[in-house]
Design an enzyme around this catalytic site. Structure first.
Site, PDB file in Angstrom:
ATOM      1  CD1 TRP A 155      51.481 -21.275  18.762  1.00 37.18           C
ATOM      2  CD2 TRP A 155      49.695 -19.641  19.261  1.00 37.18           C
ATOM      3  NE1 TRP A 155      51.657 -20.526  20.304  1.00 37.18           N
ATOM      4  CE2 TRP A 155      50.469 -19.767  20.258  1.00 37.18           C
ATOM      5  CE3 TRP A 155      48.526 -19.095  19.172  1.00 37.18           C
ATOM      6  CZ2 TRP A 155      49.962 -19.060  21.759  1.00 37.18           C
ATOM      7  CZ3 TRP A 155      48.139 -18.325  20.177  1.00 37.18           C
ATOM      8  CH2 TRP A 155      48.979 -18.240  21.391  1.00 37.18           C
ATOM      9  CG  ASN A 156      50.980 -14.738  17.683  1.00 36.03           C
ATOM     10  OD1 ASN A 156      51.669 -15.257  16.729  1.00 36.03           O
ATOM     11  ND2 ASN A 156      51.258 -13.911  18.478  1.00 36.03           N
ATOM     12  CE  LYS A 180      57.633 -27.308  13.184  1.00 37.00           C
ATOM     13  NZ  LYS A 180      56.691 -26.675  13.613  1.00 37.00           N
ATOM     14  CB  CYS A 206      55.187 -10.405  20.430  1.00 37.54           C
ATOM     15  SG  CYS A 206      55.414 -12.059  20.087  1.00 37.54           S
ATOM     16  N   GLY A 255      58.797 -16.029  17.936  1.00 38.62           N
ATOM     17  CA  GLY A 255      58.579 -16.730  19.170  1.00 38.62           C
ATOM     18  C   GLY A 255      59.197 -16.457  20.497  1.00 38.62           C
ATOM     19  CB  SER A 256      59.260 -18.099  23.763  1.00 41.28           C
ATOM     20  OG  SER A 256      60.212 -19.341  23.485  1.00 41.28           O
ATOM     21  CD  GLU A 263      58.002 -10.515  16.990  1.00 41.23           C
ATOM     22  OE1 GLU A 263      57.740 -10.722  18.104  1.00 41.23           O
ATOM     23  OE2 GLU A 263      57.009 -10.761  16.084  1.00 41.23           O
ATOM     24  CG  LEU A 264      63.498 -13.206  20.179  1.00 41.56           C
ATOM     25  CD1 LEU A 264      64.887 -13.429  21.089  1.00 41.56           C
ATOM     26  CD2 LEU A 264      62.900 -14.849  19.647  1.00 41.56           C
ATOM     27  CD  GLU A 290      55.020 -11.767  25.590  1.00 36.95           C
ATOM     28  OE1 GLU A 290      56.046 -12.910  25.478  1.00 36.95           O
ATOM     29  OE2 GLU A 290      54.829 -11.500  24.749  1.00 36.95           O
TER      30      GLU A 290
HETATM   31  C1  SIN Z   1      53.523 -10.977  17.250  1.00 41.18           C
HETATM   32  O1  SIN Z   1      52.808 -11.294  18.026  1.00 41.18           O
HETATM   33  O2  SIN Z   1      54.407 -11.324  17.044  1.00 41.18           O
HETATM   34  C2  SIN Z   1      53.141 -10.029  16.047  1.00 41.18           C
HETATM   35  C3  SIN Z   1      52.093  -9.023  16.218  1.00 41.18           C
HETATM   36  C4  SIN Z   1      51.817  -8.180  14.835  1.00 41.18           C
HETATM   37  O3  SIN Z   1      52.238  -8.322  14.002  1.00 41.18           O
HETATM   38  O4  SIN Z   1      51.040  -7.252  15.235  1.00 41.18           O
END
Ligand code: SIN
Length: 497
Positions: A161-162, A185, A296, A240-241, A262-263, A394
């Protein structure tokens, strides 16, 4: 707190259904879930609560579309992606309004995200016609060896969602450029942005079944399992996580899928004595407080060398005091709410834990109930130690913990003392140190004298428990391709006649 949500210029971009096989559909069960505005708590609308039976339909649609789509030329795929890019840019204001509505980030940030997101389509529209194989000199006389790159097949994409737009375009762009079809999804918290993108894909003429967007909130684990255990889906890309990534990897094992994950991160952000203080402070502000700390790659552990420590803490806290927190639609607001109450609890816990162990809050440190239940003051804490929770977890929120260090060797050891390795940053004017430290950090991405590294042209991804695979850049498309080798025998004959 209530605020007025600006109407969309094109109201038909607000969809309340999933998109399967070129059609807008409800869940077979008829169930739906509510999506709320994180700023006010008000219900924005509902989306279908899909289960495994709905996902099967989406997988079938993607599988049916694959044989014809894989034959589409690179140029044609490029044109589709370019058209989708153009439509995103034409509708940028509306997509930004949707992002702010369901994610909470300020409208200017949301507009920035739309252009970041659309740029993945632009980038991969240009990569689509440039998928090359090799011609290989064979060892066996008379043999001719070459390779062709082929689309991996139907892909399952699971996004957070970020960045409601950018995380999905970063996966769909290269998937389509490679000739794959997808079941994506959308995030339960922010499905409306993804649905608007699907509507634009429809308008861009992307054939039915090539893109399928499925929705769920409570059923997310079931949907994840349906995607990972399907023998039709050949590849899964997930952002995600780390914990969820490990589960999805286990679930993917029986069908040996290609994976890119990508975690989570726990980014070290290091300021050496020889850094330009203003550049380092500006970098820390951008890196730590982008999306209110909910990325992240946000700085999580800020390490500042002894000679510059007090000065840095003071200047950093002064800048944070200038932030304006509020609804993302309000003029002048720099930072919005967090996504939900679980995010608030974690942030608060990190602050209280740091305080109880001697951390000094220089600014912020409290919830903001007058604004709403998802608001937290942007916070700077000094005198952090490695025993505090924030050092190893985190935070994913607007809390900056500033640690103290003495030597380069010490700080690199502290920076690497974690299971994860997504991004790392440092600030220095010494060119030799820049190379040395960049090489020593155990991360997938390093920012040197900058706190912002995200760029569709640059490979994004991590090492260790932050995952594997790269997104964006010339490498991103490789994640959606397999290599086929062809050996042709008996080719070394004499000329005839
Ligand atoms: C993320 O938070 O997974 C991606 C951040 C970004 O693309 O800069």
């Amino acid at each position: 707190m209530r605020h007025s949500v600006p109407p969309l210029n094109d109201k038909s971009l607000l969809k309340s259904q999933a998109y399967i096989n070129g059609e807008w559909v409800n869940a077979k069960s008829g169930k739906s879930f509510e999506v709320t505005d994180p700023s006010s708590g008000a219900v924005i609308g509902t989306m279908p609560e899909m289960d495994a039976s709905d996902i099967d339909l989406a997988i079938k649609a993607a599988a049916d579309a694959f044989p014809s789509f894989r034959k589409t030329t690179g140029r044609e795929k490029g044109k589709m992606l370019r058209k989708w890019y153009d439509l995103m840019m034409e509708n940028a204001d509306d997509i930004a309004k949707l992002i702010t509505w369901e994610n909470g980030k300020p409208l200017t940030d949301a507009k920035g995200e739309v252009s970041y997101a659309a740029n993945f389509f632009e980038w991969f529209s240009e990569e689509a016609p440039r998928v090359y194989g090799d011609t290989i000199p064979a060892t066996v006389p008379g043999n001719r060896v070459f390779t062709v790159k082929e689309p991996v097949g139907v892909c399952g994409l699971i996004t957070p969602w970020n960045f409601p737009a950018a995380m999905i375009t970063r996966k769909i762009g290269p998937a389509l450029a490679a000739g794959c079809t997808v079941v994506a999804k959308s995030p339960g918290e922010t499905p409306f942005t993804a649905a608007a993108l699907a509507e634009l894909a429809h308008r861009a003429g992307i054939p039915k079944g090539v893109i399928n967007i499925v929705t769920a909130l409570q059923n997310t684990p079931e949907v994840g399992e349906a995607i990972t255990s399907s023998s039709t889906i050949r590849k899964v890309s997930f952002t995600g996580s780390t914990n969820v990534g490990k589960l999805l990897m286990k679930q993917s094992a029986s069908t040996l899928k290609k994976l890119s994950f990508e975690l989570g991160g726990n980014a070290p952000f290091i300021v050496f004595d020889d850094a330009d203080l203003n550049v380092a402070v500006a970098g820390a502000i951008a890196c730590k407080f982008r999306s209110s700390g909910q990325t992240c790659v946000c700085a999580n552990r800020i390490y500042v060398q002894q000679g510059i420590y007090d000065e840095f803490c003071k200047a950093f806290a002064e800048k944070v005091k200038t932030f304006k927190v509020g609804s993302g639609y309000e003029e002048g607001v720099t930072h919005g709410p967090l996504i939900h109450d679980r995010a608030i609890s974690k942030v608060e816990q990190h602050v209280r834990d740091a305080e109880s162990q001697g951390g000094k809050v220089l600014v912020g440190g409290q919830k903001m109930p007058d604004l709403g239940s998802n608001y937290f003051q942007p916070t700077v804490i000094r005198d952090m130690t490695s025993k505090m929770q924030l050092a190893s977890e985190e935070t994913f929120g607007p809390v900056a913990g500033v640690f103290f260090f003495s030597t380069e060797k010490d700080v690199v050891a502290m920076a690497n003392d974690t299971e994860v390795g997504l991004a790392g940053y440092f600030f220095s004017k010494d060119i030799q140190r820049c190379y040395r430290v960049a090489e020593a950090l155990e991360v997938g991405m390093v920012g040197v004298n900058t706190g912002l590294i995200s760029d569709p042209a640059a490979p994004f991804g991590g090492v260790k428990h932050s995952g594997f695979g790269r997104e964006g850049s010339k490498y991103g498309i490789e994640e959606y391709l397999t290599m086929k080798m062809v050996t042709m025998g008996g080719m070394g004959q004499e000329l005839q006649g």
